[in-house]
Scaffold this motif. Structure first.
Motif, PDB file in Angstrom:
ATOM      1  N   GLN A  65       0.797  -1.234   0.000  1.00 30.94           N
ATOM      2  CA  GLN A  65       0.000   0.000   0.000  1.00 30.94           C
ATOM      3  C   GLN A  65       0.827   1.280   0.000  1.00 30.94           C
ATOM      4  O   GLN A  65       0.254   2.368   0.062  1.00 30.94           O
ATOM      5  N   SER A  90      -7.216  -1.575  -2.629  1.00 30.50           N
ATOM      6  CA  SER A  90      -7.557  -1.689  -1.208  1.00 30.50           C
ATOM      7  C   SER A  90      -8.935  -1.093  -0.928  1.00 30.50           C
ATOM      8  O   SER A  90      -9.728  -1.653  -0.163  1.00 30.50           O
ATOM      9  N   VAL A  98      -4.759  -4.566   7.742  1.00 28.61           N
ATOM     10  CA  VAL A  98      -3.681  -5.330   7.114  1.00 28.61           C
ATOM     11  C   VAL A  98      -2.844  -5.950   8.247  1.00 28.61           C
ATOM     12  O   VAL A  98      -2.753  -5.368   9.329  1.00 28.61           O
ATOM     13  N   SER A 154      -5.936  -0.400   7.439  1.00 30.11           N
ATOM     14  CA  SER A 154      -5.574  -0.269   6.027  1.00 30.11           C
ATOM     15  C   SER A 154      -5.308   1.194   5.700  1.00 30.11           C
ATOM     16  O   SER A 154      -6.012   2.094   6.177  1.00 30.11           O
TER      17      SER A 154
END
Length: 524
Positions: A65, A90, A98, A154
């Protein structure tokens, strides 16, 4: 159902596509998450065990990410990291945490999902993969791993990122016509050149900005709120949001702007008449209710001036909508002889908590806890200085003297007026026990004159010719004629700073069915 498809480039500059007719293991990670770092050796072992390319028993895609972090993970663990630094994947997968590891079948449908790190779940996953592929599971020292570790949020949920991604998604569904301009052209100058501004720069309404603005309401963007004169353009929620972006509003202001557009376009308010009169009228917005505090409006010091984003941009958004949707432009159908700076924006909140009077919206039939915007056709504020009166009667006399000059001292019975009472003056009315009815009745009496003083005769009353027709009042010289047709036409609110004995008066346009009537609209 298949999970969202994607195509990403990994750190080895290979294209990773999902789905690709193979069972897949999607591993979402980020470098600054300790639990992701805990899981990465397992992900690396799975990648080596299951193989890569067309002959792989199962397609392992490790999705990072954060671009710098992706490079760090790839170098440290020897695993290609697919770049989702734009966070579109995502976001599409609606991740909360995550690491998230998802096992899918060849069509891309989800079979198993691991969130965070639970040792027993990982062991069960390897057993499942061994049975599915026919390969012997790698020998892993599970005692090196903790029984359980919570994951991290996330990255797409970080401040501003989620809103940007949501706006981008919504921006694909907007119905308004899109205009592309060359990258070499300044978008601000483009807006000027195409006559889309009020004379000041506006914010370019990109699809992302408009979609973000629409997050301020649950209304359907295609819902038509009103038809805006003179062009009778359809003011959909989306079109109003576009002009709110241009004005500089925040999404939380949008419900106020929507309510203001609905009110302005009502038959009672008569926005076409307000805009096309040669008098300098413009819509005034007064906001009442708890929303004043929620969106940070100013009802205190400099409430009628610059410096507060909500006050300035809400009023401006209404004016831009009237211009860009309805076509009301100076020199066209907007015909004010002089105009005023109030035509850019004129919006403030009433200071209900300080007021000794009933709040404006309650007086007009709404509950105290309802959010309401009230519109009145007004000219720019004129301040009234009374620093010496120590009684309600004295201040009322000062207000009456200035109120009588609205339009012209001799002109009567067709207009209304808004008194904005400053806190120091309001405190005197509170102390002396005066309510709105007392103040109105005193102003009515103080501004009533015999007809003889109001005739259109330059020899009478300060040598002013403007006034009543002498032929109609020849035998009615002593007839008392008030300035205002009814006490209700004297509107009263409280606002302003706590230091200084300066109230304000805003003169109205023509009141009644032939002109413009004050109107209040609930904010939803």
């Amino acid at each position: 159902m298949p999970l969202p498809a994607f195509t990403l480039t990994d750190s080895a500059q290979q294209t990773q596509r999902f789905p690709n007719a193979q069972p897949s293991l999607l591993c979402f990670v980020k470098a600054d998450c300790p639990t992701c770092l805990l899981a990465m050796p397992l992900i690396a072992q799975l990648s080596t065990w299951l193989g890569a390319g067309a002959n792989a028993a199962l397609n392992v895609i490790c999705i990072g990410q954060d671009r710098p972090g992706n490079a760090e993970l790839a170098q440290r663990f020897g695993v290609p990291i697919a770049d989702d630094s734009a966070l579109a994947v995502s976001f599409a997968y609606d991740l909360d945490t995550v690491p998230t590891v998802i096992l899918t079948d060849g069509a891309g449908a989800e079979m198993t999902r691991l969130i965070g790190f639970q040792r027993d779940n990982w062991r069960a996953l390897l057993t499942t993969l061994a049975a599915q592929t026919g390969l012997s599971a790698p020998d892993i020292d599970w005692q090196r791993y903790p029984e359980w570790r919570v994951g991290c949020g996330s990255k797409h949920h970080e401040p501003d990122i989620y809103e940007r991604l949501m706006a981008a998604q919504r921006g694909q569904t907007l119905a308004s016509r899109r205009v592309s301009i060359p990258s070499s052209q300044d978008p601000f100058e483009f807006m000027f050149e195409h006559d889309l501004t009020d004379g000041l720069p506006v914010i370019p309404p990109t699809p992302e900005r408009v979609a973000h603005m629409l997050s301020g309401t649950t209304r359907d963007p295609k819902q038509c709120i009103a038809e805006v004169a003179p062009n009778m353009g359809k003011a959909t929620v989306e079109k109003i949001a576009i002009n709110a972006v241009m004005a500089g509003c925040k999404p939380e202001y949008l419900p106020v702007v929507i309510a203001a557009v609905r009110a302005a376009c009502s038959d009672e308010f008569n926005i076409h008449g307000v805009n096309s009169t040669t008098w300098g009228a413009t819509p005034l917005l007064v906001v009442n209710g708890p929303i004043r505090h929620r969106i940070g409006m100013n009802s205190g010091q400099n409430a009628l001036g610059q410096g507060n984003r909500a006050n300035a941009t809400i009023g401006r958004a209404l004016k831009l909508a009237l211009r860009n949707i309805g076509g009301a432009k100076p020199g066209g159908t907007e015909m004010s002889v002089l105009g005023s700076p109030a035509k850019f924006t004129l919006c403030f909140a009433e200071w209900e908590e300080f007021s000794p009077f009933t709040p404006l919206h309650v007086e007009r039939g709404f509950a105290a806890d309802e959010d309401v915007v009230t519109l009145m056709a007004c000219t720019a504020p004129y301040q009234v200085a009374d620093q010496k009166s120590r009684t309600a009667r004295g201040i009322a006399n000062s207000l009456a003297m200035v109120a009588e000059t609205v339009w012209h001292p001799k002109l009567r019975l067709f207009t209304d007026v808004l008194l904005v009472i400053c806190p120091e003056h309001a405190e005197v009315f509170r102390r002396d026990g005066w309510g709105k009815a007392d103040l109105r009745q005193h102003i009515m009496a103080a501004t009533t004159r015999p007809a003889a003083q109001l005739l259109s005769n330059e020899a009478v009353f300060l040598g002013c010719a403007e006034g009543l027709d002498p032929t109609q009042f020849a035998d009615k010289a002593d007839l008392p004629i008030p300035k205002f047709a009814d006490p209700a036409h004297i509107r009263i609110v409280v606002a302003g700073g706590t230091a200084g004995k300066f109230s304000a008066i805003l003169g109205g346009w023509v009141n009644g069915p032939k002109g413009s009537q004050m109107i209040s609209q609930k904010i939803e």
